[in-house]
Design an enzyme around this catalytic site. Sequence first.
Site, mmCIF file in Angstrom:
data_model
loop_
_atom_site.group_PDB
_atom_site.id
_atom_site.type_symbol
_atom_site.label_atom_id
_atom_site.label_comp_id
_atom_site.label_asym_id
_atom_site.label_seq_id
_atom_site.Cartn_x
_atom_site.Cartn_y
_atom_site.Cartn_z
ATOM 1 N N GLU A 158 0.828 -1.189 0.021
ATOM 2 C CA GLU A 158 0.112 -0.019 0.147
ATOM 3 C C GLU A 158 0.640 1.100 0.099
ATOM 4 O O GLU A 158 0.808 2.073 1.001
ATOM 5 C CB GLU A 158 -0.878 -0.035 1.128
ATOM 6 N N GLU A 348 -5.547 -7.708 -1.737
ATOM 7 C CA GLU A 348 -6.060 -7.484 -0.320
ATOM 8 C C GLU A 348 -7.848 -7.390 -0.599
ATOM 9 O O GLU A 348 -7.837 -6.271 -1.357
ATOM 10 C CB GLU A 348 -5.412 -6.516 0.418
#
Length: 460
Positions: A158, A348
């Site tokens: 991320e 994810e």
Amino acid sequence: MDKQLMWGNSTSSMQTEGAFDIDGKGKSVYDIREASENQSDWKVAIDEYHRYEEDIKLMKEMGANSYRFQISWSRVLPKGYEKVNHKGLEFYDKLIACLEKYKIEPIICLYHFDMPLYLSKKYNGFSSKEVIDYFFEFSKIIIDRYHKRVKYWLTFNEHNLYSSDFALTIAGSKLEVSPKNIHQVQYNTLVCHGLVAKYIHDNYKDLKIGGMLAYTTYYPYSSKAEDNYIRNIYNDFDYNLYLDIFTQKGYMNTFKAYLANNNINLEKTDQEEEIINNIKSDFIAFSYYRSATLKYQGKDYSPLNTDVFVDNKYLDRNEWNWEIDPKGLEIAMLEIYNKTNLPVFIVENGIGLREELPKNEFIEDDIRIKYLKDHFDSMINAIDKGVECMGYLGWGFIDILSSSGNMDKRYGVVYVNRDNHDLKDLRRIKKKSFAYVKQVFESNGKDREIKWQKKIKNHS
């Protein structure tokens, strides 16, 4: 859809492994965090260090053919540099061998917020140019060791969170929280990513590496011009800025103007600029959990301004106020693919729910099944619209500590028998959703019907 997709699970080292002081591991910034009323410490997690084969067998039974895991920097290099801990490498040797045994594709992420504590204390983590070099050396050790066994690579989990209001925390820095310091960390980590991507492409032509974003699809609060403006500028600086950099376009000019207008002078070199301007990606990976709605509040963009985010009255949400929006996943896939023309990879996705183990030890998590079904449908819709997608990895499909250390917020289709303060026996117990995920994975996404009338038995 005829192409075989990658299906599986995704985790981080500090949320799974435990064994924080075993076999020569150095401390990370997470290892010193103490438990609180609603949070665990990180010392044991789910004891993946000792139970990895049990969990890999569960993934295989789940129908998974892929697993994204993270290498703990401080397990391999206890100080973050210099002396290599060979027992740490031997653990990952065994983990990858076990994945090979069960025919599950290993995918390595090199960093998931767990800065070696020594580097945090001595250099303020990724705010330091020295740590750029140390991260690159660590990355080369891992890539050189596993390049024949691992094809797919990520650097930073991320990556765009390094331009957020908690960027310095996840970068291991103790510096004052300010736009200047946040954007310096953002810049330094992009240099790190560029160095690793170039090293892989120069030395191992058969490997694939991509940038990864936390993608929260943004909507304007209303049709007012100001609301659309603030949505667009946050979308540009939180997502498109990175997508440009990951595809050899460098920093967007409007972001450069933002830095100049706010007197944010980054420490940089011509060599670093050359690296950032020439980053090549083989795919774009992203996490998706929810969407967010933005309302203009009289202020322009700032990484410290979260007042622009408001509730969306049209969406349901979980206990932690994360909005449930499967359509947002389809929108995200279309936005990323149309912006980059690169394959997208969902690495994810999932929903956090509070769950307790009943006497019969069978958790009927129909809310999770519905959440997953709707997101699988949106994923397939995007593929049918022409998006090239590599696959889908669920987040923490075996219960793990949440990012805040809260074991009460569970994402898994497998229950792990512990709570925030009592480790209990750490048994793995399949939930109702396990059978649904198995059905979808083994059919390559073709069978997404929820068979509500079917009684699913637990055989854990």
